[in-house]
Enzyme design. Structure first.
Site, mmCIF file in Angstrom:
data_model
loop_
_atom_site.group_PDB
_atom_site.id
_atom_site.type_symbol
_atom_site.label_atom_id
_atom_site.label_comp_id
_atom_site.label_asym_id
_atom_site.label_seq_id
_atom_site.Cartn_x
_atom_site.Cartn_y
_atom_site.Cartn_z
ATOM 1 N N GLU A 111 0.889 -0.711 0.230
ATOM 2 C CA GLU A 111 0.139 -0.162 -0.336
ATOM 3 C C GLU A 111 0.800 1.401 0.451
ATOM 4 O O GLU A 111 1.552 1.616 0.534
ATOM 5 C CB GLU A 111 -0.923 -0.200 1.166
ATOM 6 C CG GLU A 111 -1.787 -1.595 1.469
ATOM 7 C CD GLU A 111 -3.265 -1.002 1.887
ATOM 8 O OE1 GLU A 111 -2.860 -0.272 3.261
ATOM 9 O OE2 GLU A 111 -4.134 -1.665 1.844
ATOM 10 N N HIS A 140 -8.191 0.930 1.775
ATOM 11 C CA HIS A 140 -7.811 0.829 3.195
ATOM 12 C C HIS A 140 -8.885 2.272 3.938
ATOM 13 O O HIS A 140 -8.476 2.694 4.556
ATOM 14 C CB HIS A 140 -6.809 1.657 3.708
ATOM 15 C CG HIS A 140 -6.201 1.144 4.874
ATOM 16 N ND1 HIS A 140 -4.616 0.252 4.882
ATOM 17 C CD2 HIS A 140 -6.853 0.860 5.978
ATOM 18 C CE1 HIS A 140 -4.641 -0.448 6.721
ATOM 19 N NE2 HIS A 140 -6.362 -0.266 6.835
#
Length: 531
Positions: free
Chosen positions: A263, A281
């Site tokens: 990420e 997220h």
């Protein structure tokens, strides 16, 4: 002079005002965390650092933080903080573990609905004016079996919400007891059983060595055809390449992912596959959750900097300054005892019994209990700390009992920890010598005198000749230096144990070589938080 705090990530203005109202000198620089060079340049003048996920608290940052006393993360995950380096620097690391549980659980439920009814794809199609009503045939949640991997704080909320949707809930969690499962209204199962039975699988565990790729290719192949998978916990829990292949083959009917192995996820093998719902997220991304954790972190930091009170610390117990002078070595021992039995226990823990003997029985037993429980629970959840550990244990239905007694043996004081599971009991005892160093003095009822090191190796065997030579030769051949070697036995020719304090963690090849000798009943590498 007022304490000085830096807020280097985006935090609520209300939280920033709390610092000011409490008399804290605060600098609010919400984009500084993205500039590690500038952060390292400025951090030296601050007593406290309030962060979210963007700021990376590395050894380099900590080395420049000459006055830093506390780092506080608004949220639960502290992967962006080097906790070992912070501990060595004497910096407390705090988090806010309970502020975003409901938000994350609700996101998992929303993702389950989205993938069941293909809502994102249907919405995009309708926006494009296609009206493809027959294309988006979904499935109901009612009556389906939901497999929950990890039934702790967030997973427990998901179980409750799923039962409200009239789903059948099965849960896999090594620390979930039968009684607690019954109280939650879920069926406690082993992982393989969950994989075979679940129509939907949702993950709610931290990323550890034990949980990494818990949905591996092998485990994904065990799932029933048409399963749908949801992950709003941590990236790295699923083999993404294997999941992509099974989505394309049709074995997996859909997936909903809020987290990814890397990420920010700008590219991913799962992107643009049919019936894969992806969000960036967002598990904790509600206004309520963001405000809650921000306010909590401001209050916790202010309390510590102004009064010395410690709350939700990951690397320090919640004790007063006066207590810590006397209790420091005993607190370390309590954690080591818990870590020993925790690493030795793979089954669900029903009860933890702690005996305090002699002078230690007069100390702050609540803090010592927390040290023991945290040591046990950290094997499954490294984010557990001495404040949250009793809550986690209580949620799993683990019974905690404490006994204190007057001096009864050769030591001025000692602590004995016994863990009870469905199948067995395991116990270990320890004391603190006059040099202030914790020691193990009894394992499984066998007397020992073992110094505690960061890396250790524990073996059990019959009391026969050759054990010392085999261990020494194997360690030597593999370049593993032994710092200390402790032996114990129940009786001549009976059960025997060895505990090696070694300089480096042993790899699987060493364990395999020892197993091939046929001399050992069990071999277990152990790790302890020793500075």
């Amino acid at each position: 002079m007022a304490p000085k705090v830096l807020v280097s990530d985006k935090l609520s203005e209300t939280a920033v005002q709390i610092f000011r109202d409490r008399g804290i000198d605060v600098d609010f620089m919400p984009d500084l965390g993205k500039d590690k060079e500038k952060l390292a340049e400025l951090i030296g003048k601050y007593d406290g650092l309030a962060i979210r996920s963007a700021t990376k608290v590395t050894p380099t940052i900590l080395a420049a933080a000459e006055n830093l006393k506390v780092v506080a993360r608004a949220g639960i995950g502290t992967d962006n903080v080097d906790k070992d380096a912070a501990s060595k620097k004497g910096v407390i690391v705090m988090n806010t573990p309970f502020g975003n549980m409901i938000t994350t659980a609700e996101h998992a439920i929303a993702m389950m609905f989205a993938v069941a009814r293909q809502i994102p794809e249907a919405s995009a199609s309708t926006h494009a004016g296609k009206w493809e009503k027959s294309k988006f045939m979904g499935v109901e949640l009612t009556g389906k079996t939901l497999g929950v991997i990890g039934a702790g704080n967030i997973g427990g909320i998901v179980c409750d919400r799923a039962r409200g949707l009239k789903m059948k809930v099965v849960a896999y969690d090594p620390f979930l007891g039968e009684e607690k499962a019954k109280h939650m209204g879920v069926e406690k199962v082993e992982l393989d059983d969950l994989l075979k039975r679940a129509d939907f699988i949702t993950l709610h565990v931290p990323l550890t060595d034990q949980t990494r790729n818990v949905l591996s290719r092998e485990n994904l192949e065990k799932t029933k055809k048409g399963v749908r998978i949801i992950n709003c916990a941590r990236g790295g829990l699923i083999d993404e390449a294997a999941l992509a292949e099974m989505l394309q083959s049709g074995h997996v009917a859909g997936a909903a992912l809020d987290v990814f192995a890397e990420e920010p996820a700008k590219e991913n093998v799962l992107f643009n596959l049919p019936n894969v719902v992806c969000t960036p997220h967002l598990g904790a991304a509600t206004s309520e959750a963001q405000e809650n954790v921000a306010l909590q972190v401001a209050e916790q930091m202010s309390d510590y900097l102004l009064t010395g009170a410690v709350t939700n610390a990951l690397n320090m117990p919640s004790v007063t300054a006066e207590e810590s002078k006397v209790m420091g070595p005993w607190l370390a021992l309590s954690g080591h005892l818990g870590a020993f039995v925790g690493q030795m226990t793979d089954e669900p823990v029903k009860a933890i019994n702690i005996l305090y003997d002699g002078n230690v029985a007069e100390m702050n037993l609540e803090a010592l209990n927390c040290g023991v429980i945290a040591g046990i629970m950290k094997r499954a959840n490294p984010d557990v700390n001495m404040v949250s550990a009793p809550v986690v244990a209580r949620e799993r239905g683990i019974q905690i009992s404490t006994t204190n007694q007057a001096k009864s043996g050769a030591f001025d004081g000692y602590i004995k920890v016994t863990v009870v599971t469905e199948k067995r009991e395991r116990s270990v005892a320890g004391t603190v010598f006059s040099d202030g160093k914790p020691r193990f003095i009894q394992i499984k009822g066998i007397q020992v005198d073992a110094e505690i090191g960061r890396h250790m190796l524990y073996t059990t065997n019959e009391d026969v000749p050759g054990i010392i030579g085999t261990l020494g030769q194997t360690m030597g051949e593999n370049g593993v230096n032994i710092a200390n070697f402790t032996l114990g036995r129940s009786e001549v020719g009976g059960e025997a144990i060895a505990l090696l304090y070694i300089d480096h963690k042993v790899d699987d090849a060493v364990i395999d070589n020892l197993n091939k000798t046929g001399m050992f009943q069990s071999i277990k590498p152990l790790e302890f938080d020793v500075a």
